[in-house]
Design a protein around this motif. Structure first.
Motif, PDB file in Angstrom:
ATOM      1  N   TYR A   1       3.086  -2.764   4.546  1.00 42.25           N
ATOM      2  CA  TYR A   1       2.992  -1.336   4.841  1.00 42.25           C
ATOM      3  C   TYR A   1       3.915  -0.684   3.823  1.00 42.25           C
ATOM      4  CZ  TYR A   1       6.969  -3.217   7.393  1.00 42.25           C
ATOM      5  OH  TYR A   1       8.102  -3.924   7.709  1.00 42.25           O
ATOM      6  N   PRO A   2       3.843   0.625   3.642  1.00 38.81           N
ATOM      7  CA  PRO A   2       4.718   1.244   2.650  1.00 38.81           C
ATOM      8  C   PRO A   2       6.179   0.884   2.948  1.00 38.81           C
ATOM      9  CG  PRO A   2       3.104   2.830   3.438  1.00 38.81           C
ATOM     10  CD  PRO A   2       2.958   1.611   4.302  1.00 38.81           C
ATOM     11  N   ASP A   3       6.907   0.544   1.909  1.00 35.72           N
ATOM     12  CA  ASP A   3       8.333   0.199   2.013  1.00 35.72           C
ATOM     13  C   ASP A   3       8.606  -1.156   2.668  1.00 35.72           C
ATOM     14  OD1 ASP A   3       8.941   2.651   0.842  1.00 35.72           O
ATOM     15  OD2 ASP A   3       8.924   3.652   2.793  1.00 35.72           O
ATOM     16  N   ALA A   4       7.579  -1.952   2.921  1.00 33.92           N
ATOM     17  CA  ALA A   4       7.831  -3.309   3.421  1.00 33.92           C
ATOM     18  C   ALA A   4       8.508  -4.119   2.313  1.00 33.92           C
ATOM     19  CB  ALA A   4       6.514  -3.980   3.814  1.00 33.92           C
ATOM     20  N   ASP A   5       9.327  -5.078   2.684  1.00 37.66           N
ATOM     21  CA  ASP A   5      10.014  -5.932   1.715  1.00 37.66           C
ATOM     22  C   ASP A   5       9.099  -7.109   1.349  1.00 37.66           C
ATOM     23  OD1 ASP A   5      11.677  -7.488   0.202  1.00 37.66           O
ATOM     24  OD2 ASP A   5      12.787  -8.273   1.934  1.00 37.66           O
ATOM     25  N   LEU A   6       8.249  -6.914   0.330  1.00 40.36           N
ATOM     26  CA  LEU A   6       7.294  -7.965  -0.021  1.00 40.36           C
ATOM     27  C   LEU A   6       7.987  -9.181  -0.634  1.00 40.36           C
ATOM     28  CD1 LEU A   6       4.189  -5.980  -1.341  1.00 40.36           C
ATOM     29  CD2 LEU A   6       4.717  -6.731   0.970  1.00 40.36           C
ATOM     30  N   ASP A   7       9.145  -8.966  -1.283  1.00 42.11           N
ATOM     31  CA  ASP A   7       9.898 -10.117  -1.819  1.00 42.11           C
ATOM     32  C   ASP A   7      10.295 -11.076  -0.707  1.00 42.11           C
ATOM     33  OD1 ASP A   7       9.738  -9.327  -4.391  1.00 42.11           O
ATOM     34  OD2 ASP A   7      11.694  -8.329  -4.434  1.00 42.11           O
ATOM     35  N   GLY A   8      10.596 -10.503   0.447  1.00 47.74           N
ATOM     36  CA  GLY A   8      11.014 -11.326   1.581  1.00 47.74           C
ATOM     37  C   GLY A   8       9.871 -12.118   2.196  1.00 47.74           C
TER      38      GLY A   8
ATOM     39  N   PRO B   1       0.843  -1.195   0.000  1.00 42.22           N
ATOM     40  CA  PRO B   1       0.000   0.000   0.000  1.00 42.22           C
ATOM     41  C   PRO B   1       0.884   1.254   0.000  1.00 42.22           C
ATOM     42  CG  PRO B   1       0.098  -0.950   2.214  1.00 42.22           C
ATOM     43  CD  PRO B   1       0.900  -1.857   1.318  1.00 42.22           C
ATOM     44  N   THR B   2       0.355   2.330  -0.585  1.00 40.43           N
ATOM     45  CA  THR B   2       1.065   3.609  -0.521  1.00 40.43           C
ATOM     46  C   THR B   2       0.972   4.177   0.897  1.00 40.43           C
ATOM     47  OG1 THR B   2       0.198   3.941  -2.754  1.00 40.43           O
ATOM     48  CG2 THR B   2       1.338   5.802  -1.755  1.00 40.43           C
TER      49      THR B   2
END
Ligand SMILES: Nc1ncnc2c1ncn2[C@@H]1O[C@H](COP(=O)(O)OP(=O)(O)O)[C@@H](O)[C@H]1O
Ligand SMILES: [Mg+2]
Length: 247
Positions: A76-83, A62-63
């Motif tokens: 959350y914004p800037d979370a590492d979704l790849d991880g 999310p922004t």
């Protein structure tokens, strides 16, 4: 609903810059979803349904705002979704409008792949894939490649694949859009049964008003905002589950 929500979305927005303007694909959306619930998401084309699902599924950040799954703040914004790949694999099953099966694999192999990615050995993966397909009335199709399956059968294979790792959260984006009304209804009834019998939380984006009676709740989006949240018919008049052998 009693108990802690499985999925909790708080103030989630997703904004895109398009030239000089900002497109508010999703705007300050909040919702709680529980185990065993079947939730419909409706709204006109472009209202943010897919964006909401991608954010819930940890495929887009999310922004603004946050997403918690099983009590853990995961997006959350800037979370590492790849991880979060392993977390997604273990917790979320996706079904899309098109089944997106691997064309050179059989139905059973398409489902087993999801298990093998989760480190299940090939033989038990194959056996469980066959069991799942049998539960979805596809026992006679396990050795067929996708080209030899009807659209409805392909979509049921995709659902079996999404169920393979027994995820507590299942997200489906217009899974019946390519099906005729009878097949579409069957797929929606299958989601209803999965929610009840697996105690999964199932969220389904749909345009089709004919299936809305199956949902516990229907969330309506307009211009990226949640504009209504109606209790569906099934909450008052629950659908009795059929005998169903899904583990
Ligand atoms: N990657 C993107 N870049 C720019 N705009 C986007 C992007 N994804 C979605 N949008 C815009 O956000 C709005 C909501 O899109 P979407 O969530 O796909 O709607 P729906 O699934 O309800 O049709 C639309 O106006 C769409 O054009
Ligand atoms: Mg969409």
């Amino acid at each position: 609903m009693i108990g802690a929500p499985l999925l909790s979305v708080r103030g989630a927005s997703r904004h895109y810059q398009s030239g000089d303007t900002i497109v508010r694909a999703l705007d300050d959306a909040s919702l709680d979803a529980h185990a065993g619930e079947l939730i419909g998401i409706t709204g006109p084309s472009g209202s943010g349904k897919s964006t909401l699902l991608l954010i819930c599924g940890l495929l887009e950040p999310p922004t603004h705002g946050e997403v918690c799954i099983r009590g853990r703040q995961v997006s959350y914004p800037d979370a590492d979704l790849d991880g979060l790949r392993a977390f997604r694999r273990d917790n979320i099953g996706f079904v899309f409008q098109k089944a997106n099966l691997i064309p050179f694999l059989t139905a059973a192999e398409n489902v087993a792949v999801a298990l093998e990615i989760a480190n299940v050995a090939p033989q038990p993966a194959h056996d469980y894939a066959v069991e799942l397909l049998e539960a979805l009335d596809l026992g006679h199709r396990v050795e067929n490649r996708p080209a030899r399956l009807s659209g409805g059968e392909q979509q049921r294979v995709a659902i079996a694949r999404a169920l393979a790792n027994d995820p507590p959260l299942i997200l489906a984006d217009e899974p019946t859009a390519a099906l005729d009304s009878v097949r579409g209804r069957q797929v929606m009834e299958l989601f209803r049964r999965i929610a009840i019998e697996r105690e999964a939380c199932v969220m389904v984006v749909t345009h089709d008003p004919r299936s809305l009676d199956l949902f516990d709740r229907v969330i309506e989006l307009e211009d990226g905002r949640i504009v209504s949240e109606a209790t569906g018919k099934s909450a008052a008049d629950p659908v009795q589950p059929q005998p169903f052998i899904l583990k």
